[in-house]
Design a protein around this motif. Structure first.
Motif, PDB file in Angstrom:
ATOM      1  N   PRO A   1       0.807  -1.221   0.000  1.00 19.67           N
ATOM      2  CA  PRO A   1       0.000   0.000   0.000  1.00 19.67           C
ATOM      3  C   PRO A   1       0.844   1.276   0.000  1.00 19.67           C
ATOM      4  CG  PRO A   1      -0.992  -1.599   1.462  1.00 19.67           C
ATOM      5  CD  PRO A   1       0.320  -2.182   1.012  1.00 19.67           C
ATOM      6  N   GLN A   2       1.938   1.279   0.765  1.00 17.34           N
ATOM      7  CA  GLN A   2       2.793   2.468   0.821  1.00 17.34           C
ATOM      8  C   GLN A   2       3.491   2.696  -0.527  1.00 17.34           C
ATOM      9  OE1 GLN A   2       2.407   4.750   2.902  1.00 17.34           O
ATOM     10  NE2 GLN A   2       4.070   4.920   4.394  1.00 17.34           N
ATOM     11  N   GLN A   3       3.942   1.622  -1.155  1.00 14.08           N
ATOM     12  CA  GLN A   3       4.581   1.750  -2.469  1.00 14.08           C
ATOM     13  C   GLN A   3       3.583   2.237  -3.513  1.00 14.08           C
ATOM     14  OE1 GLN A   3       6.112  -2.190  -3.019  1.00 14.08           O
ATOM     15  NE2 GLN A   3       7.893  -1.868  -1.699  1.00 14.08           N
ATOM     16  N   ALA A   4       2.367   1.724  -3.461  1.00 13.05           N
ATOM     17  CA  ALA A   4       1.333   2.162  -4.400  1.00 13.05           C
ATOM     18  C   ALA A   4       0.992   3.633  -4.183  1.00 13.05           C
ATOM     19  CB  ALA A   4       0.080   1.303  -4.245  1.00 13.05           C
ATOM     20  N   ARG A   5       0.985   4.050  -2.912  1.00 16.10           N
ATOM     21  CA  ARG A   5       0.710   5.450  -2.612  1.00 16.10           C
ATOM     22  C   ARG A   5       1.819   6.344  -3.157  1.00 16.10           C
ATOM     23  NH1 ARG A   5      -0.532   7.892   3.448  1.00 16.10           N
ATOM     24  NH2 ARG A   5      -1.383   9.895   2.764  1.00 16.10           N
ATOM     25  N   VAL A   6       3.056   5.888  -3.009  1.00 12.06           N
ATOM     26  CA  VAL A   6       4.189   6.644  -3.546  1.00 12.06           C
ATOM     27  C   VAL A   6       4.095   6.724  -5.068  1.00 12.06           C
ATOM     28  CG1 VAL A   6       6.694   6.575  -3.922  1.00 12.06           C
ATOM     29  CG2 VAL A   6       5.762   6.223  -1.624  1.00 12.06           C
ATOM     30  N   LEU A   7       3.736   5.630  -5.725  1.00 11.35           N
ATOM     31  CA  LEU A   7       3.585   5.639  -7.177  1.00 11.35           C
ATOM     32  C   LEU A   7       2.526   6.651  -7.604  1.00 11.35           C
ATOM     33  CD1 LEU A   7       4.116   4.549 -10.001  1.00 11.35           C
ATOM     34  CD2 LEU A   7       2.518   2.679  -9.516  1.00 11.35           C
ATOM     35  N   GLY A   8       1.413   6.698  -6.877  1.00 11.16           N
ATOM     36  CA  GLY A   8       0.372   7.669  -7.191  1.00 11.16           C
ATOM     37  C   GLY A   8       0.861   9.096  -7.045  1.00 11.16           C
ATOM     38  N   MET A   9       1.680   9.348  -6.032  1.00 12.54           N
ATOM     39  CA  MET A   9       2.212  10.691  -5.819  1.00 12.54           C
ATOM     40  C   MET A   9       3.252  11.057  -6.870  1.00 12.54           C
ATOM     41  SD  MET A   9       2.432  10.949  -1.666  1.00 12.54           S
ATOM     42  CE  MET A   9       0.915  10.941  -0.691  1.00 12.54           C
ATOM     43  N   LEU A  10       4.015  10.065  -7.336  1.00 13.12           N
ATOM     44  CA  LEU A  10       4.926  10.310  -8.444  1.00 13.12           C
ATOM     45  C   LEU A  10       4.136  10.745  -9.675  1.00 13.12           C
ATOM     46  CD1 LEU A  10       7.417   7.290  -8.236  1.00 13.12           C
ATOM     47  CD2 LEU A  10       7.810   9.645  -7.497  1.00 13.12           C
ATOM     48  N   ALA A  11       2.997  10.108  -9.884  1.00 11.07           N
ATOM     49  CA  ALA A  11       2.157  10.456 -11.030  1.00 11.07           C
ATOM     50  C   ALA A  11       1.603  11.875 -10.917  1.00 11.07           C
ATOM     51  CB  ALA A  11       1.009   9.455 -11.155  1.00 11.07           C
TER      52      ALA A  11
ATOM     53  N   ALA B   1      14.769   9.434   2.936  1.00 15.31           N
ATOM     54  CA  ALA B   1      15.486   8.185   2.667  1.00 15.31           C
ATOM     55  C   ALA B   1      14.504   7.025   2.490  1.00 15.31           C
ATOM     56  CB  ALA B   1      16.461   7.882   3.806  1.00 15.31           C
ATOM     57  N   THR B   2      13.458   7.037   3.309  1.00 14.04           N
ATOM     58  CA  THR B   2      12.434   5.995   3.185  1.00 14.04           C
ATOM     59  C   THR B   2      11.698   6.116   1.865  1.00 14.04           C
ATOM     60  OG1 THR B   2      12.145   5.879   5.591  1.00 14.04           O
ATOM     61  CG2 THR B   2      10.349   5.029   4.227  1.00 14.04           C
ATOM     62  N   VAL B   3      11.412   7.350   1.458  1.00 12.38           N
ATOM     63  CA  VAL B   3      10.745   7.566   0.172  1.00 12.38           C
ATOM     64  C   VAL B   3      11.616   7.053  -0.967  1.00 12.38           C
ATOM     65  CG1 VAL B   3       9.902   9.298  -1.466  1.00 12.38           C
ATOM     66  CG2 VAL B   3       9.372   9.519   0.968  1.00 12.38           C
ATOM     67  N   LYS B   4      12.907   7.347  -0.909  1.00  8.48           N
ATOM     68  CA  LYS B   4      13.827   6.879  -1.945  1.00  8.48           C
ATOM     69  C   LYS B   4      13.819   5.361  -2.031  1.00  8.48           C
ATOM     70  CE  LYS B   4      17.042  10.798  -1.777  1.00  8.48           C
ATOM     71  NZ  LYS B   4      18.423  11.242  -1.430  1.00  8.48           N
ATOM     72  N   ALA B   5      13.739   4.715  -0.875  1.00  6.12           N
ATOM     73  CA  ALA B   5      13.692   3.253  -0.854  1.00  6.12           C
ATOM     74  C   ALA B   5      12.403   2.746  -1.503  1.00  6.12           C
ATOM     75  CB  ALA B   5      13.795   2.745   0.582  1.00  6.12           C
ATOM     76  N   HIS B   6      11.294   3.426  -1.201  1.00  4.15           N
ATOM     77  CA  HIS B   6      10.013   3.041  -1.815  1.00  4.15           C
ATOM     78  C   HIS B   6      10.063   3.228  -3.330  1.00  4.15           C
ATOM     79  CE1 HIS B   6       7.958   2.112   1.820  1.00  4.15           C
ATOM     80  NE2 HIS B   6       7.794   3.345   2.249  1.00  4.15           N
ATOM     81  N   VAL B   7      10.610   4.356  -3.766  1.00  3.44           N
ATOM     82  CA  VAL B   7      10.703   4.635  -5.206  1.00  3.44           C
ATOM     83  C   VAL B   7      11.542   3.558  -5.893  1.00  3.44           C
ATOM     84  CG1 VAL B   7      11.593   6.214  -6.964  1.00  3.44           C
ATOM     85  CG2 VAL B   7      10.345   7.122  -4.984  1.00  3.44           C
TER      86      VAL B   7
END
Length: 219
Positions: free
Chosen positions: A155-165, A182-188
């Motif tokens: 869910p967190q990775q999907a949320r990050v993908l949506g925010m990238l979009a 740093a956590t965001v970079k790891a998710h990306v």
């Protein structure tokens, strides 16, 4: 369908939201309805109402492009079922919506009775597909592979993908979800790996094209 239910109706047409509310009436009782008219307000409503029982999601609201909206909404509240409502109701769109995790699909040409039936099926734990829909397999193997990859995101990775979009920077994403850069970079990095792309831009292109069936060549 009882008065204790809470349902979020996300559609930018007030008249259609009114029609949906009418369809949700049962035996004189009305569910607690939260209405939104664009994607930003929809995300806020989902965050403000974690106890919601159902989300009715239009795929053509301001701020969202096609089926990618399912990914972003599901990431916010993975346990709340989503029913897509759309005027684009061909079998390909319906099947892809279900493959991406929607629990049902309602055509905007559906009758009030069909809307009630769809909601009842999903609230009962089932999956609703309009009668007569060809539920065959995906005809584009690359799209099929992409959908499967998206379903592996947390869910967190999907949320990050949506925010990238949405064009957010790592610093902005970190603020929004309350983690370090740093956590965001790891998710990306995890998102890029799972989608088998080399850059944020390529990931966003893949996500945006998932509703069109034109995955094509990445730049």
């Amino acid at each position: 369908m009882g008065p204790g239910l809470k349902i979020i109706i996300a559609d930018d047409h007030p008249l259609f939201r009114g029609a949906l509310k009418e369809a949700l009436k049962a035996n004189g009782n009305e569910a607690n309805i939260v209405e939104t008219g664009d994607f930003d307000s929809t995300k806020k409503a989902i965050g403000d109402n974690p106890e919601a029982d159902l989300i009715l999601l239009d795929l053509a609201m301001p701020g969202v492009t096609g089926l990618s909206g399912i990914v972003s909404v599901q990431a916010l509240q993975p346990s709340v079922p989503i029913v897509v409502i759309s005027a684009t109701d061909d079998a390909l769109t319906i099947n892809r919506a279900i493959e991406l995790g929607a629990s049902g699909f309602i055509s905007k040409s559906a009758t009030l009775e069909e809307i009630r039936k769809a909601v009842d099926v999903v609230l009962g734990g089932g999956v609703y597909i309009p009668e007569g829909t060809d539920t065959g397999t995906e005809n584009d193997p690359e799209i099929s592979k992409l959908i499967k990859s998206i379903r592996t995101l947390t869910p967190q990775q999907a949320r990050v993908l949506g925010m990238l979009a949405e064009g957010l920077l790592n610093k902005q994403i970190a603020y929004e979800i309350g983690v370090s850069e740093a956590t965001v970079k790891a998710h990306v990095s995890a998102v890029l790996q799972k989608l088998e792309v080399d850059s944020r831009t390529q990931a966003v292109i893949r996500l945006s094209k998932i509703g069109t069936g034109q995955l094509g060549q990445l730049p």
